[in-house]
Write an enzyme that holds these catalytic residues in place. Structure first.
Site: not given
Ligand code: NAI
Length: 306
Positions: A7-8, A11-12, A31, A86, A117-118, A173
């Site tokens: 996931g780029a 967060v990634g 990604d 979430r 991931t959430n 969480h």
């Molecule tokens: P984002 O939307 O910016 O990035 C997600 C990325 O995943 C996108 O680039 C997308 O193309 C990619 N993706 C989607 N399906 C995919 C697949 N099948 N294979 C590979 N890549 C794929 O989201 P963000 O902000 O980076 O958040 C990512 C996740 O982390 C979310 O579920 C968010 O809720 C969770 N999160 C969890 C936290 C924690 O404390 N555990 C804190 C912050 C975010």
């Protein structure tokens, strides 16, 4: 060492930057979107001579390129929009996370998995279950972030350096996370000696809503700088076998009276992953809250598996 970040997105890519600029490991950023991880990796590499690190950053859409990873961090999936919980992300993200984990394991059979991931605790359980790995090698990142949010709010309230504050947040969480003010200190002094109950409760509530507060401000997605820092410290602890005590979502086998569930607990992290889980003494009320949090995670795991 080599760390793959799946996931780029926000967060990634931020995590990839942190890992590289701290010189912790080479990073493979994967990604599903063509060109996206390649573009970010190139952009990060073009700063290498200024940031002065030796880490290589590779962007790819192909799981083969993740081969030989010591750690896999899964951030792929949807993030929250304002008004979403979430748990609303569950069904879509479950498929994404399980696919990412099983494909990574195929190429990196020795890797330790950190899930971001959430909904976090549920996704971590699914990664453990679908990979069939020993639970020690699968953990979720949330407690470090929730604790660092509470740490920040305590420091801001008292006007002291954040470095002097230690905070502990356990549980799932989500809305049922369990901040433990009794175990929060400023240079060794419990905050219960420094603040009244109303103030402490306000900081605890702000911590519980810490993610939503940022989602509401940004409007376009969730937090990512502090989440990336939180994941990075877990990566560092594991790669350097530092035995730091960090809260992480870990598989419980009777600890805290709970079984067969992933939940945030204090873990000693090292090169084998979750080296051990610490059981801190809880009041009856805190223990009940932890069990309520576990019940909700368990129920969602069942829903996700349906
Ligand atoms: P984002 O939307 O910016 O990035 C997600 C990325 O995943 C996108 O680039 C997308 O193309 C990619 N993706 C989607 N399906 C995919 C697949 N099948 N294979 C590979 N890549 C794929 O989201 P963000 O902000 O980076 O958040 C990512 C996740 O982390 C979310 O579920 C968010 O809720 C969770 N999160 C969890 C936290 C924690 O404390 N555990 C804190 C912050 C975010």
């Amino acid at each position: 060492p080599r760390v793959s970040v799946i996931g780029a997105g926000n967060v990634g890519r931020t995590l990839a930057q942190r890992i590289a600029e701290k010189n912790l490991a080479d990073v493979v950023l994967l990604d599903i979107v063509n060109g996206l991880p390649q573009g970010i990796a190139l952009d990060l590499m073009e700063a290498q001579g200024i940031e002065l690190h030796d880490s290589e950053i590779i962007g790819t859409n192909n799981y083969e390129d993740t081969a030989g990873s010591d750690i896999v961090v899964i951030t792929a999936g949807l993030a929250r929009k304002p008004g979403m919980s979430r748990d609303d992300l569950m069904n879509v993200n479950a498929k994404i996370v399980v696919e990412a984990a099983t494909k990574c394991l195929q190429y990196s059979p020795e890797a330790i998995f950190i899930v971001i991931t959430n909904p976090l605790d549920v996704m971590t359980y699914l990664v453990w279950q679908s990979t069939g790995l020993p639970p020690q090698r699968v953990m979720g990142m949330a407690g470090v972030l929730d604790s660092s949010r509470l740490q920040t709010f305590i420091a801001m309230e008292l006007g002291v350096s954040t470095a002097d504050v230690h905070a502990m947040v356990l549980g799932g969480h989500g809305d049922l996370m369990l901040p433990l003010p009794r175990y929060c200190t400023v240079s060794g002094v419990p905050i219960t000696e420094l603040m009244d109950e109303i103030t402490i409760n306000r900081l605890v509530e702000r911590t519980r809503n810490g993610g939503a507060e940022i989602v509401k401000l940004l409007q376009t997605g969730g937090a990512y700088y502090a989440p990336a820092s939180s994941a990075c410290i877990m990566v560092e602890t594991i790669l350097r076998n530092q035995s730091r005590l960090l809260p992480a979502a870990a598989y419980l086998k009777g600890e805290y009276g709970l079984q067969d569930v992933y939940l945030g607990v204090p873990c000693r992290l090292g090169c084998r992953g979750v080296e051990s889980i610490l059981e801190v003494r809880l009041t009856d009320a805190e223990r009940l809250d932890l069990h309520t949090s576990a019940a909700s995670v368990r129920q969602n795991v069942h829903l996700a598996l349906d």
